[in-house]
Design an enzyme around this catalytic site. Structure first.
Site: not given
Length: 235
Positions: A43, A160-161, A165
């Protein structure tokens, strides 16, 4: 604001004692490195890396250059790189799940620039970008299949985070049999202390959290990986 409410020195004292307890009980062993790594960026799309979004994270001015160092070292050796982003169909959100009962997933709309991988990472045309629907990069995606196809034995996780995740991706990576490595300085979160705590716990139970230079030196030291020729066995 974060500095006013968050005492990193106190947290480090807690970690020191917790590490002693873990070590005494046989936790915090090292998984080490294999011969064929892969990279997953978790992400690192604009919604997480840039300000102004509900999912925006802290310390990206440090995290992005550090991740770029890892990626550049990996690219020199043809290490397979995969980029995840999280998004949902805004036309009814039929692909959204119960997680949306807790967090504002409706802010992650497919088709918006917010879901594009941050251009500072310079994603290459051969690198896979895929959309996931839950925390782990493995859940409901072909990631394991791709890694296995490339013969990956060591998965380097950045992104992240930390508390969601990244953590869940590390847990699944280890449970699926990959050596899991997290480079320090490449993980972000929105909440003070979340990175420090989760990296401590990942290092204790699920993978090795190593200094950034250690990971980069590992990548520089491996043999260059031969790129797969998908046309060689075509019928």
């Amino acid at each position: 604001m974060s500095e006013e409410i968050f005492d990193l020195e106190l947290l480090q004292k807690m970690f020191k004692r917790a590490k002693e307890i873990h070590t005494e009980r046989g936790f915090q062993k090292r998984v080490g490195y294999g011969k064929k790594p892969g990279i997953i960026t978790v992400d690192l799309a604009n919604a997480w890396t840039k300000p102004g979004h509900a999912f925006s994270c802290e310390n990206m001015e440090e995290v992005i250059p550090n991740v770029r160092r890892v990626l550049d070292a990996a690219r020199e050796k043809n290490v397979p790189i995969f980029h995840s982003t999280t998004g949902y169909n805004p036309n009814g959100y039929q692909d959204i799940g119960r997680w949306a009962d807790k967090i504002p997933l409706d802010e992650l709309k497919l088709g918006e620039d917010w879901l594009d991988i941050d251009e500072r990472l310079n994603p290459q045309k051969e690198e896979v970008v895929f959309v996931k629907k839950t925390a782990s990069c493995f859940n409901g995606t072909p990631l394991q299949y791709w890694l296995t196809t490339h013969g990956v034995d060591t998965l380097i996780v950045v992104g992240a985070t930390a508390c969601a995740c990244v953590r869940h991706t590390c847990m699944d990576s280890t449970e699926l049999g990959f050596r899991t490595i997290v480079p320090e300085g490449t993980i972000a979160d929105r909440v003070p202390g979340a990175v420090e705590w989760n990296l401590f716990d990942i290092d204790a139970k699920f993978g090795d959290v190593d200094p950034l230079d250690t990971v980069i030196n590992y990548l520089k030291g491996i043999d260059t990986i031969q790129k797969r020729d998908v046309t060689a066995n075509s019928v």
